[in-house]
Design a protein around this motif. Structure first.
Motif, mmCIF file in Angstrom:
data_model
loop_
_atom_site.group_PDB
_atom_site.id
_atom_site.type_symbol
_atom_site.label_atom_id
_atom_site.label_comp_id
_atom_site.label_asym_id
_atom_site.label_seq_id
_atom_site.Cartn_x
_atom_site.Cartn_y
_atom_site.Cartn_z
ATOM 1 N N GLU A 103 -30.010 16.761 14.276
ATOM 2 C CA GLU A 103 -30.623 16.797 15.652
ATOM 3 C C GLU A 103 -30.647 18.109 16.007
ATOM 4 O OE1 GLU A 103 -28.864 14.428 18.720
ATOM 5 O OE2 GLU A 103 -28.348 13.062 17.271
ATOM 6 N N ALA A 104 -31.462 18.825 16.841
ATOM 7 C CA ALA A 104 -31.913 20.354 17.252
ATOM 8 C C ALA A 104 -30.533 20.496 18.069
ATOM 9 C CB ALA A 104 -33.186 20.317 17.829
ATOM 10 N N GLY A 105 -30.082 21.516 18.012
ATOM 11 C CA GLY A 105 -28.990 22.224 18.799
ATOM 12 C C GLY A 105 -27.703 21.596 18.657
ATOM 13 N N VAL A 106 -27.511 20.837 17.430
ATOM 14 C CA VAL A 106 -25.995 20.367 17.428
ATOM 15 C C VAL A 106 -25.613 20.980 16.152
ATOM 16 C CG1 VAL A 106 -24.736 18.376 16.478
ATOM 17 C CG2 VAL A 106 -26.600 18.021 18.278
ATOM 18 N N THR A 107 -24.312 21.234 16.411
ATOM 19 C CA THR A 107 -23.579 22.361 15.685
ATOM 20 C C THR A 107 -22.062 21.452 15.330
ATOM 21 O OG1 THR A 107 -24.349 24.280 16.116
ATOM 22 C CG2 THR A 107 -22.563 24.604 14.728
ATOM 23 N N ILE A 108 -21.606 21.727 14.183
ATOM 24 C CA ILE A 108 -20.162 21.009 13.697
ATOM 25 C C ILE A 108 -19.376 22.259 13.812
ATOM 26 C CG2 ILE A 108 -18.809 19.633 12.386
ATOM 27 C CD1 ILE A 108 -21.531 18.469 11.385
ATOM 28 N N VAL A 109 -18.409 22.609 14.604
ATOM 29 C CA VAL A 109 -17.576 23.485 14.423
ATOM 30 C C VAL A 109 -16.133 23.098 14.422
ATOM 31 C CG1 VAL A 109 -19.194 25.223 15.931
ATOM 32 C CG2 VAL A 109 -17.440 23.542 17.041
ATOM 33 N N PRO A 110 -15.347 24.059 13.586
ATOM 34 C CA PRO A 110 -13.842 23.958 13.611
ATOM 35 C C PRO A 110 -13.081 24.257 15.177
ATOM 36 C CG PRO A 110 -14.268 25.729 12.440
ATOM 37 C CD PRO A 110 -15.632 25.241 13.055
ATOM 38 N N LEU A 111 -12.399 23.330 15.624
ATOM 39 C CA LEU A 111 -11.592 23.550 16.930
ATOM 40 C C LEU A 111 -10.028 23.970 16.720
ATOM 41 C CD1 LEU A 111 -12.887 20.261 18.992
ATOM 42 C CD2 LEU A 111 -13.892 22.835 18.902
ATOM 43 N N LYS A 112 -9.420 23.238 15.650
ATOM 44 C CA LYS A 112 -8.123 23.566 15.480
ATOM 45 C C LYS A 112 -7.764 23.291 14.144
ATOM 46 C CE LYS A 112 -5.427 20.791 17.782
ATOM 47 N NZ LYS A 112 -4.495 20.016 18.744
ATOM 48 N N VAL A 113 -6.768 24.321 13.383
ATOM 49 C CA VAL A 113 -6.185 23.934 12.186
ATOM 50 C C VAL A 113 -4.667 23.836 12.492
ATOM 51 C CG1 VAL A 113 -5.856 24.882 9.967
ATOM 52 C CG2 VAL A 113 -8.085 25.508 10.829
ATOM 53 N N TYR A 114 -4.256 22.734 11.878
ATOM 54 C CA TYR A 114 -2.707 22.422 12.043
ATOM 55 C C TYR A 114 -2.275 21.622 10.682
ATOM 56 C CZ TYR A 114 -5.027 18.088 13.375
ATOM 57 O OH TYR A 114 -5.687 17.084 13.384
ATOM 58 N N LEU A 115 -0.932 21.462 10.510
ATOM 59 C CA LEU A 115 -0.206 20.831 9.697
ATOM 60 C C LEU A 115 -0.057 19.395 10.154
ATOM 61 C CD1 LEU A 115 1.884 23.565 8.135
ATOM 62 C CD2 LEU A 115 -0.174 23.032 6.936
ATOM 63 N N LYS A 116 -0.056 18.492 8.997
ATOM 64 C CA LYS A 116 0.189 16.929 9.655
ATOM 65 C C LYS A 116 0.893 16.408 8.289
ATOM 66 C CE LYS A 116 -1.869 12.837 11.761
ATOM 67 N NZ LYS A 116 -3.021 12.432 12.147
ATOM 68 N N HIS A 117 1.946 16.188 8.264
ATOM 69 C CA HIS A 117 3.065 15.787 7.158
ATOM 70 C C HIS A 117 2.739 16.630 5.846
ATOM 71 C CE1 HIS A 117 3.435 11.985 9.305
ATOM 72 N NE2 HIS A 117 2.285 11.857 9.495
ATOM 73 N N GLY A 118 2.876 17.985 6.204
ATOM 74 C CA GLY A 118 2.622 19.145 5.236
ATOM 75 C C GLY A 118 1.328 19.311 4.559
ATOM 76 N N PHE A 119 0.090 18.844 5.184
ATOM 77 C CA PHE A 119 -1.243 18.807 4.571
ATOM 78 C C PHE A 119 -2.014 19.704 5.858
ATOM 79 C CE2 PHE A 119 0.165 15.218 2.534
ATOM 80 C CZ PHE A 119 0.048 15.572 1.055
ATOM 81 N N ALA A 120 -2.720 20.587 5.398
ATOM 82 C CA ALA A 120 -3.505 21.253 6.422
ATOM 83 C C ALA A 120 -4.816 20.353 6.833
ATOM 84 C CB ALA A 120 -4.069 22.461 5.675
ATOM 85 N N LYS A 121 -4.933 20.232 8.087
ATOM 86 C CA LYS A 121 -5.947 19.388 8.735
ATOM 87 C C LYS A 121 -6.912 20.480 9.494
ATOM 88 C CE LYS A 121 -4.228 15.502 7.368
ATOM 89 N NZ LYS A 121 -5.224 14.883 6.247
ATOM 90 N N VAL A 122 -8.140 20.203 9.716
ATOM 91 C CA VAL A 122 -9.073 20.765 10.613
ATOM 92 C C VAL A 122 -9.510 19.679 11.648
ATOM 93 C CG1 VAL A 122 -10.961 22.220 10.838
ATOM 94 C CG2 VAL A 122 -9.797 22.564 8.682
ATOM 95 N N LEU A 123 -9.456 20.004 13.040
ATOM 96 C CA LEU A 123 -9.969 19.159 13.863
ATOM 97 C C LEU A 123 -11.299 19.680 14.228
ATOM 98 C CD1 LEU A 123 -9.577 16.892 16.077
ATOM 99 C CD2 LEU A 123 -9.190 18.779 17.855
ATOM 100 N N LEU A 124 -12.517 18.825 14.005
ATOM 101 C CA LEU A 124 -13.612 19.367 14.030
ATOM 102 C C LEU A 124 -14.578 18.727 15.299
ATOM 103 C CD1 LEU A 124 -15.008 18.298 10.430
ATOM 104 C CD2 LEU A 124 -14.357 20.709 11.298
ATOM 105 N N GLY A 125 -15.071 19.459 15.731
ATOM 106 C CA GLY A 125 -16.049 19.119 17.190
ATOM 107 C C GLY A 125 -17.437 19.096 17.018
ATOM 108 N N ILE A 126 -18.145 18.028 17.303
ATOM 109 C CA ILE A 126 -19.612 17.973 16.931
ATOM 110 C C ILE A 126 -20.142 18.426 18.609
ATOM 111 C CG2 ILE A 126 -21.385 16.356 16.958
ATOM 112 C CD1 ILE A 126 -19.347 14.699 15.485
ATOM 113 N N GLY A 127 -20.719 19.585 18.559
ATOM 114 C CA GLY A 127 -21.189 20.051 19.971
ATOM 115 C C GLY A 127 -22.636 20.384 19.952
ATOM 116 N N ARG A 128 -23.177 20.308 21.412
ATOM 117 C CA ARG A 128 -24.407 21.169 21.655
ATOM 118 C C ARG A 128 -24.171 22.388 22.263
ATOM 119 N NH1 ARG A 128 -28.366 17.517 20.814
ATOM 120 N NH2 ARG A 128 -28.184 15.215 21.016
#
Length: 154
Positions: A103-128
């Motif tokens: 879709e026009a104007g939609v971007t997927i951006v990383p919001l936060k990086v954190y560790l969960k049970h020892g693994f690196a996780k990224v919280l992605l945001g779908i934003g306009r």
């Protein structure tokens, strides 16, 4: 009584500008494929996600333009700090992201990086992307809340 351990550690990196520049509609948690020296740098908090974004190529979600500083003791095992990194998602999630990203104007951006049970996780945001007047409204709302908090504090 002993305190309960939290399963989620505090954020190692946050993209504060993302919520200002984009109207985040939905969030999604994804794992990241990292090398041995990269995860050591991430655990040390040497990651910058301010300019990062996600692209969908060949059925894979790829995290682009995220800087992970080279590990000090990594010598020949260090990799390019700005290399593209594969995100670990289910096939249905990748398809959903691909449809929304078209879709026009939609971007997927990383919001936060954190560790969960020892693994690196990224919280992605779908934003306009917000327009300039939307950003002014956000600034005005934030200033009003700040003034209210000051008044009630005294």
């Amino acid at each position: 009584m002993a305190k309960k351990k939290t399963t989620q550690d505090p954020a190692l990196a946050q993209n504060r500008k993302a919520r200002f520049n984009y109207a985040i509609e939905d969030t999604l948690e994804a794992g990241v494929v990292l090398t041995g020296t990269e995860i050591k740098s991430v655990r040390a908090g040497q990651i910058t996600i301010g300019d990062g974004f996600v692209t969908i190529n060949g059925g894979q979600a790829i995290l682009t333009n995220v800087h992970i500083a080279p590990y000090e003791n990594g010598n020949q095992f260090n990799v390019d700090p700005l290399r593209n990194r594969v995100l670990l998602l289910h096939k249905k999630q990748i398809v959903r992201l691909a449809v929304e990203a078209k879709e026009a104007g939609v971007t997927i951006v990383p919001l936060k990086v954190y560790l969960k049970h020892g693994f690196a996780k990224v919280l992605l945001g779908i934003g306009r992307g917000k327009k300039q007047y939307d950003k002014r409204q956000s600034i005005k709302k934030r200033d009003q809340e700040r003034d209210l908090n000051r008044r009630f504090k005294n």
